[in-house]
Design an enzyme around this catalytic site. Sequence first.
Site, PDB file in Angstrom:
ATOM      1  N   GLY A 111      -4.876 -37.533  27.956  1.00 39.89           N
ATOM      2  CA  GLY A 111      -6.444 -38.287  27.339  1.00 39.89           C
ATOM      3  C   GLY A 111      -5.980 -39.779  27.204  1.00 39.89           C
ATOM      4  N   CYS A 112      -4.875 -40.361  27.331  1.00 38.67           N
ATOM      5  CA  CYS A 112      -4.713 -41.789  27.132  1.00 38.67           C
ATOM      6  C   CYS A 112      -5.474 -42.487  28.311  1.00 38.67           C
ATOM      7  CB  CYS A 112      -3.328 -42.250  26.930  1.00 38.67           C
ATOM      8  SG  CYS A 112      -2.926 -44.019  26.664  1.00 38.67           S
ATOM      9  N   GLY A 113      -6.394 -43.200  27.659  1.00 40.20           N
ATOM     10  CA  GLY A 113      -7.344 -44.370  28.569  1.00 40.20           C
ATOM     11  C   GLY A 113      -6.783 -45.579  28.718  1.00 40.20           C
TER      12      GLY A 113
END
Length: 275
Positions: A111-113
């Site tokens: 989920g790292c944006g």
Amino acid sequence: MTDKPSASLRVDCQARRHDVTARSSRVIPEETPIAFTYGGSTHAVMMATPADLEDFAIGFALTEGLVDSPQDAGEVEIVSSDAGVELRTWLGGGRQEAYAARKRSMAGPTGCGLCGIESLEAATRELPSLDNALTVSAAGLIEAMSRMPGEQKLNQETRAVHAAAFWNPASDALIVREDVGRHNALDKLAGALARQGVAASQGVVLMTSRVSVELVQKAARIGAPIIAAISAPTALAVRNAEKCGMTLVAVMRGRDFEIFTHPGRILEQVSAHVA
């Protein structure tokens, strides 16, 4: 090439219950590397749940600002291998050339944006102004959030994934997407709305997580005027929501919640409408 991996898997475990340990099993969510490629060039590799992949590909391109509509992204080819899943897209309408000019690569954990962005300015780039006049009732918002657990099929199996939902107050429809990463879930939701022709400006984004700045950025880019979540926001998320005109509702627990920005869109005992 291998078959597309499933979204969940049952595994054996040792379960301790009431001071007794015994053999058991549990369904857990799958997590696999998913690569986004544009014109044959890898843009990002995210760890995500391999479900709703077409939505993920389109939504990611939209929230990253690579395209303005699903038509700009063209067809999505899904290629599975033992190493993971590749989502192949060829950008149309001159987008491929524009993409080549701003190409970046990143390898992100779940989920790292923001991982791999090459400048601090890129991490806080300007968001569109949300002057949308949508209003919703507090009771309707509470009821919509209460419906989310019943629509989270993967989480009912695994108890280990986030969800992003879109609530349309006019029709009371609820569209839900799930993933191990909250950013991934929102990307999938953005893609689902775009592919179904649903305008994000007509409703509310609901999250089962805290509200980080990336979630505000992604919601703003698809034009959602309201975001609501069960946990608290970060200070940067609040500043960004205030600046772009988004209503940020958080810490939704039962019938209680807190409004951090632009509270005028949340009304007591008033039906939703768009001016």
